[in-house]
Design a protein around this motif. Sequence first.
Motif, mmCIF file in Angstrom:
data_model
loop_
_atom_site.group_PDB
_atom_site.id
_atom_site.type_symbol
_atom_site.label_atom_id
_atom_site.label_comp_id
_atom_site.label_asym_id
_atom_site.label_seq_id
_atom_site.Cartn_x
_atom_site.Cartn_y
_atom_site.Cartn_z
ATOM 1 N N MET A 179 -2.787 10.124 1.739
ATOM 2 C CA MET A 179 -2.729 9.950 3.198
ATOM 3 C C MET A 179 -2.218 8.425 3.385
ATOM 4 O O MET A 179 -2.991 7.583 2.933
ATOM 5 C CB MET A 179 -3.959 10.066 3.743
ATOM 6 C CG MET A 179 -4.598 11.518 3.330
ATOM 7 S SD MET A 179 -5.893 11.961 4.554
ATOM 8 C CE MET A 179 -6.622 13.502 3.738
ATOM 9 N N ASP A 180 -1.011 8.488 4.204
ATOM 10 C CA ASP A 180 -0.790 7.063 4.679
ATOM 11 C C ASP A 180 -0.798 6.848 6.089
ATOM 12 O O ASP A 180 -0.324 7.213 7.025
ATOM 13 C CB ASP A 180 0.815 6.992 4.403
ATOM 14 C CG ASP A 180 1.328 5.749 4.361
ATOM 15 O OD1 ASP A 180 0.539 4.733 4.985
ATOM 16 O OD2 ASP A 180 2.411 5.282 4.248
ATOM 17 N N GLU A 181 -1.919 5.885 6.304
ATOM 18 C CA GLU A 181 -2.399 5.624 7.678
ATOM 19 C C GLU A 181 -2.351 6.770 8.733
ATOM 20 O O GLU A 181 -1.737 6.804 9.787
ATOM 21 C CB GLU A 181 -1.414 4.440 8.236
ATOM 22 C CG GLU A 181 -1.364 3.389 7.252
ATOM 23 C CD GLU A 181 -1.149 2.055 7.917
ATOM 24 O OE1 GLU A 181 -1.310 1.934 9.151
ATOM 25 O OE2 GLU A 181 -0.790 1.262 7.175
ATOM 26 N N PRO A 182 -3.074 7.891 8.482
ATOM 27 C CA PRO A 182 -2.722 9.203 9.152
ATOM 28 C C PRO A 182 -3.328 9.085 10.402
ATOM 29 O O PRO A 182 -3.291 9.916 11.399
ATOM 30 C CB PRO A 182 -3.998 10.307 8.170
ATOM 31 C CG PRO A 182 -4.709 9.450 7.508
ATOM 32 C CD PRO A 182 -4.039 8.313 7.125
ATOM 33 N N LYS B 160 0.661 -1.226 -0.008
ATOM 34 C CA LYS B 160 0.095 -0.066 0.029
ATOM 35 C C LYS B 160 0.823 1.162 0.023
ATOM 36 O O LYS B 160 0.716 2.274 -0.900
ATOM 37 C CB LYS B 160 -0.872 -0.122 1.414
ATOM 38 C CG LYS B 160 -1.805 -1.372 1.451
ATOM 39 C CD LYS B 160 -2.563 -1.135 2.740
ATOM 40 C CE LYS B 160 -1.625 -1.018 4.020
ATOM 41 N NZ LYS B 160 -0.926 -2.459 4.406
ATOM 42 N N THR B 161 1.795 1.213 0.938
ATOM 43 C CA THR B 161 2.634 2.482 0.993
ATOM 44 C C THR B 161 3.426 2.715 -0.275
ATOM 45 O O THR B 161 3.524 3.984 -0.612
ATOM 46 C CB THR B 161 3.546 2.327 2.267
ATOM 47 O OG1 THR B 161 2.629 2.467 3.618
ATOM 48 C CG2 THR B 161 4.318 3.511 2.277
ATOM 49 N N THR B 162 4.060 1.512 -0.742
ATOM 50 C CA THR B 162 4.885 1.698 -2.053
ATOM 51 C C THR B 162 3.955 2.175 -3.299
ATOM 52 O O THR B 162 4.332 3.193 -3.677
ATOM 53 C CB THR B 162 5.267 0.254 -2.241
ATOM 54 O OG1 THR B 162 6.030 -0.096 -1.451
ATOM 55 C CG2 THR B 162 6.125 0.307 -3.462
HETATM 56 MG MG LIG Z 1 2.680 1.183 5.177
#
Ligand SMILES: [Mg+2]
Lengths: 605, 364
Positions: free
Chosen positions: B163-166, B42-44
């Motif tokens: 947004m990454d796991e904000p 996901k982050t990638t």
């Molecule tokens: Mg991640």
Amino acid sequence: MNLNTQKRWLDLNLRRLLLNPVNIALTILLIVLAYLVLWPFFQLVFETLTWGEGDRRFSRDAVPGEFTWFHWLQATASPISEKMLYSPLINTLITGVIATILALSAGGFLAWCVVRSNMPGKGWLQPVLTLPYIIPSFAIALAWETVFRSPKVGGQPGLYESILGVAPPEWLSYGTVPISITLAIHYFPFAYLLVAGALATIDSQMEESALISGAGKLTILRKITFPVVAPAFVAAFILTFGKTIGQFALPFLLGAPVQFHTVATMVYANLALGLDSLAFVLAVILIVISLISIWLSNRFIKKKSSRFETIGGKGFRSREVNLGQWRWPVFSVVALFAFVVGILPLILLAIQSIMLIDGFYGLENLTWHFWTGKSNPDIAFGEPGVFHNNNIIGATWNTLKLASLSAVIASIIGLIIAYIVVRKSDNLLANALDQIAFIPFLFPTIAFGAMYLTLFAEPVGPIPALYGTFTLLVLISVVSRLPYSVKTGVTAVTQIGKELEEAAEVAGASWGMRFRRIVMPLASSGLTSGMMVSFVGVMRELSLIILLITPSTRVLMTAGFGYAEEGLTQLSNALVLIVAVLTIIGELILWWIGKGRMTRLREKL
Amino acid sequence: MADIIIRNLTKKYGSETALNNVSLEIKSGEFMVLLGPSGCGKTTLLRCLAGLETPDQGEIIIGDKVVFSSADNIMSPPGERSLGMVFQSYALWPHMTVRDNIKFGLDVLNTPKNVSNDTLDSVLKSLGMKEFENRYPSELSGGQQQRVALARLLATKPPVFLMDEPLSNLDARLRMDMRVELKKFQSESEATTVYVTHDQTEAMTMSTRVVVMKNGEIQQVASPGNLYRHPSNTFVADFIGMPRINLINLTKKHKDGSVFINKDVQIDVGWVPASNEIVLGAHPEDLVVSKKEIPSSEKYSVTAVLPNGPETIIQLTRGKTAVIARVAHDSSFNVDESVYVNFSVSSLNIYDSKNGVIIEPSNN
Ligand SMILES: [Mg+2]
Ligand SMILES: Nc1ncnc2c1ncn2[C@@H]1O[C@H](COP(=O)(O)OP(=O)(O)O)[C@@H](O)[C@H]1O
């Protein structure tokens, strides 16, 4: 993807790689550092293997520029080898080993007292105990001379003779014994820091768990404490030894009057005699010894980063050993020792600098002439006192200029290198940069000076002959500080999370803006203390620049050395005292930064 | 305000494939959530969108601009992709005050001073952070730091939010409040939003559509309702839903019949799937549990009763087959009691047990 698009894809990547400012900086730094670090070494070796202009004096075969083993043979297998190489080499090894053993014994004992025992007064003893390492080693040698000077060799009697009425034996005044002892005094804080660091890493819980499992105190010492400390001890030994061999001013002052030479002083003496190539051979030999010792020490401390580990400040408490009734006796011994090695030398220098005729201890002999006096032909060949002496004022100005310029430049370049090394840790070239920036640490300072002497004697391509210029001094000072400033920078950059920068990148900030507004401010506390360390380090440096100094570029240390050579003891004492006080002020500022501002900033991170 | 199109995106770290041939279209103004277990990429994917990572293959189009294309040699830097990002760690600059943190993005855009000040004031006010504008990030609570990160995003009004796991660093209560608030700001700004989370409740409550990922590959893209009702494979089915969906391995009893069995149970799924070996997916609420016998039901015994506020979760077993059912909080089932269970046929999902893919009742 067909072949054509693949090629274009490569082109794109290549273009991006080349235009990236970090990559541009990486490339430039690699080239510049290769030229300033690697090339001088090859140049030095090259000089030893070719005929020089001056060699026509020695051999009719000499064809300047042609290859020859002549200098190496001259150094190792000729009638003068004994005097030129073997005896200085033996002196270097003997004084180095004795000094190291003394430094390590004292340092180890003190480290144990401070880290593991409940000795009182640790708080203020510790800074006093590091004083001898902070002040120039030359200051300690001068102080020694003040006490043990012997009229038999020339000059006025020292404190010893004035008090006891008899001249000190010559072995106590000059040669192996005084050189070993003063080297030990200068370096024991270094050994102390290394050992204290190792001792502090022993978690008391390790020992306590052994205690609970029923092991006796001796078993614990043998099975746990010793194996943990031993590698650090061995490494400390080798590192300390490696540092002693590069010392020039101290053995020169306490050895040269009786023709006692170490390899380092021989480099200087040969250059003074115009035997350049021979001096360079000796410099190469010094470098080789240093390389071997550092290689050995790295074998003992496996972790690469530990090669610098001189500061223990782990901050956790180990279990203290109760000294019981020995608390105060131990304290007295340590305090007396601290006074004798840390404070007494400075007092001696101060007193010496206000004596009209040195060696005569009496109130009527005291004068401020060497500080405030105008030129008087009857005193010191007419040299005016410190405050009226243009020679000294110029040197002070040069010193401050050199130290601050070098510190600022070294810190900023160090930070940039550190940034590249940390952010591109998977890049081979970045690793190469890291390694090259570390190399100056391996060169004994006087040998490093010799390299720059050969490299910048004549113009090379667009680079002018820098010999005799202030620029050259800045250059060598910066390069010699790089191993330290890169290390400081790496610590600082590592603490700045990558996301902080990425957030700015997403906002559209260019690399320059990111570096200026995010990286620099966040690294500034580390940068400031790194700058101060470099400032102090450059200010007290002598061996590094002694070969490159000309009258117009003299600094306090070289001027002090010059006065000492001329026998103007009071002035040289005064100058070295000034440097010592300046370095101590620098350290105090550092300490203040460390205690106050930096911790506050760090809390914010 | 901008469509995002991702085509055949592949990203490798050494030999490890973090993204494998990912294609996805996100419509303007959508709230797209990337959901999946930790390490699924996901982050990638988000960082590839932002331009913080360079993919190995594929194409990314944001709005009408191709920001990445391996075929056409295009790789726009992050700053030229007109997007804003909230990092999991917030990435607030510790040496700048709240106001300066938010101002940075405006400075980069060379916003005139008066405009910049007005924007700052209105953003700070709308997030209730006006009184904290001169504080440093370290002097704020987690929730306030989160707001600053959000404010930084809102100030420059980018058409795309990443947004990454904000919310993952906030406590449960605060997370609920912030969800509502985030949603509000997103819909007001009409920005296309890509939101990474591993929390399915967050995904289900906030998104317009959800992308479920596993091992660098997209498993399903669907609206939260559809995702819940029709998970397209057993991985998604198992991942979505709290408590978990019941997955029961069954074999067709008669050729061309709709009845499936295993050693313990027999279920009529109501139509004839093409496969003989299936996995039946039944949400806990799709089980009708009764103390009295009901038509086409089987007898199970109650092995656990877990009251959970408005509902009660009970575990039922028949032989070695165990299932979970969701019943009303006032139902009074007791452990070891025998009950009758019937599966509500219309809500069941049927998966091919060979590959775990859903079998649609296509021919009826
Ligand atoms: Mg991640
Ligand atoms: N910088 C990196 N270097 C090497 N591997 C990485 C890097 N970033 C991510 N990965 C790997 O890629 C995969 C996907 O990671 P990530 O996108 O962070 O997952 P998620 O955000 O879904 O938890 C993981 O297996 C992770 O180990």
